[in-house]
Enzyme design. Structure first.
Site, PDB file in Angstrom:
ATOM      1  CE  LYS A  73      -4.003  -1.979   2.425  1.00 17.24           C
ATOM      2  NZ  LYS A  73      -5.082  -1.691   3.401  1.00 17.24           N
ATOM      3  CG  ASN A  94      -7.319   0.483  -0.668  1.00 19.40           C
ATOM      4  OD1 ASN A  94      -7.686   1.433  -1.342  1.00 19.40           O
ATOM      5  ND2 ASN A  94      -8.149  -0.226   0.082  1.00 19.40           N
ATOM      6  CB  ALA A 135      -2.722   7.089  15.096  1.00 18.29           C
ATOM      7  N   PRO A 161       1.961   8.107  21.021  1.00 26.09           N
ATOM      8  CG  PRO A 161       2.354   9.112  23.085  1.00 26.09           C
ATOM      9  CD  PRO A 161       2.598   7.852  22.320  1.00 26.09           C
ATOM     10  CB  ALA A 222     -11.862  -1.285  11.439  1.00 23.32           C
TER      11      ALA A 222
END
Lengths: 274, 274
Positions: A73, A94, A135, A161, A222
């Site tokens: 990807k 993708n 993230a 973070p 997801a």
């Protein structure tokens, strides 16, 4: 599926490994339902062969495009002739259309599939306050698609973070008007989303603080396996409406077929509403 | 045909144009009968893209090989890593196996398919005297395969003497013991073969002197459309046993599947005898 003839348009999925991919079965079933004279086949391509494989596909005039998955990807970003702003923002491609002149046009549909599934569930994200766990690649794609769908606010919760900061910085550039935060306690949320892999194993911790369920948000997942993750189970127990992971894939398959030119856009709505 | 999954091996046919090819239907039907987890798809590749397309296929680890047809048969000779002696002699490759290390191994099966069909008809060419009309691509492939099958003598009849001379010279190098001639009146023949395109149109002249039918030879045709060419009609009227063009293709499909590693050699005999 219908018989493959000399007029059949060919599509592919590029992955390494390849044996586990489910897209050929799902896409070929969609082609059969929609009467598309097309076939999607698996191409097992290793990273060191990706550029040559794409160059070869470029020279096949009846090749319509391909789905790129792990580990291709990110690399596809530079191998396309053109990529969508979302794909650029997410940092990954993708799905690639091969235009008749051989140009490769990349996009990122993981997040758009998620948003299409939300809408098909009757949950339009426009104007909503969303809390997203994760993230990484999948979470980034979902974040960009939610921002594009007009959410009012996004809180990103993640264990790393630095990754969160990177995602928020890219979102802030692409969507300067979007309210962003990292503390889920700073306000209520209409929608909670799990974009991490937490919940695939039975002993995983929850990806989000279950106290967030008290406000009865819509909870979307997801992860596809298991079908009911611990987060979804907790959400259902708390009386929340939920969305499983599978509709995200089903909706994305239609978006992929459209991006590759195999389906007209109006078929999307039928497919998503199915 | 069976569903295409992540474990399905992919095969192709490279042609320009592509719309008219029949091989995908015939080969996928053979795969289905033999329980092969494989699929053959059409790849429309123009001459200027052939090298890049082959290089791309080389990098696809689940790609088993391809059939090369018009206009790629000659060019494939130099794009393969290895070619069979017959392909070298004929000057053309029509089937390529991709070995696991990515090497492309070419062969020429037009003639071997013809010989397999002859044998399936009960007409073993070993030791026979054959008269062949034509010295082009198809005829050359048939000539080499007949020579390899151990015929005793070959007469080549063609309108272009230079082409005939070239074929005879190449045959003489590869098969020094083979008796060769260009005058069909110089002796009797057990087998007559049409390797020209004469007979595809109703007003074509016969490719061989009908006087040759008086000796009641076995008469074989490479043309598939029409099924009964004027030569075959004349041969049947003269009481000769005949072989139509189609079995040559049916037998060759099995040989192609074997060369590409999709079928084990023993399946050939079943397929050819079917």
């Amino acid at each position: 599926m219908r018989a493959i003839t000399g007029t059949t348009r060919v599509y592919g999925i590029l992955a390494d490994p390849i044996y586990h991919v489910k897209t050929p079965e799902v896409m070929n079933a969609l082609f059969a339902r929609a009467g598309v004279d097309g076939v999607l086949v698996p191409f097992h391509v290793a990273p060191d062969g990706l550029a040559a494989a794409v160059e070869g596909l470029r020279r096949m005039h009846n090749f319509g495009g391909f789905i790129a998955t792990v580990p291709h990807k990110t690399a596809m970003l530079d191998l396309c002739d053109e990529v969508s702003p979302d794909a650029r923002g997410v940092g990954a491609v993708n799905c690639v259309r091969r235009d008749p002149d051989g140009r490769m046009i990349g996009t990122m549909l993981d997040g758009l599939g998620f948003v299409a599934a939300l809408r098909a569930s009757g949950e339009d994200p426009a104007g909503k306050r969303v809390c997203l766990a994760g993230a990484g690649g999948a979470a980034s794609a979902i974040a960009f698609a939610l921002a594009g769908a007009g959410i009012a606010h996004l809180t990103v919760v993640n264990r790393t973070p630095a990754r969160t900061d990177g995602l928020l910085a890219r979102l802030a550039v692409a969507y300067p008007g979007l309210s962003l935060a990292t503390d889920p306690g700073g306000g209520t949320h209409d929608i909670l989303v799990n974009g991490t892999s937490l919940g695939m194993r039975a002993d995983d911790p929850l990806p989000l603080d279950p106290a967030l369920l008290a406000a009865r948000p819509f909870v979307a997942e997801a992860i596809m396996e298991p079908e009911i993750t611990p987060l979804l189970a907790a959400a259902e127990a708390a009386g929340c409406r939920v969305q499983r992971g599978r509709p995200m894939l089903d909706c994305q398959i239609v978006l992929m077929a459209q991006h590759m030119g195999a389906l007209q856009p109006q078929v999307l709505n039928e497919g998503a509403a199915r």
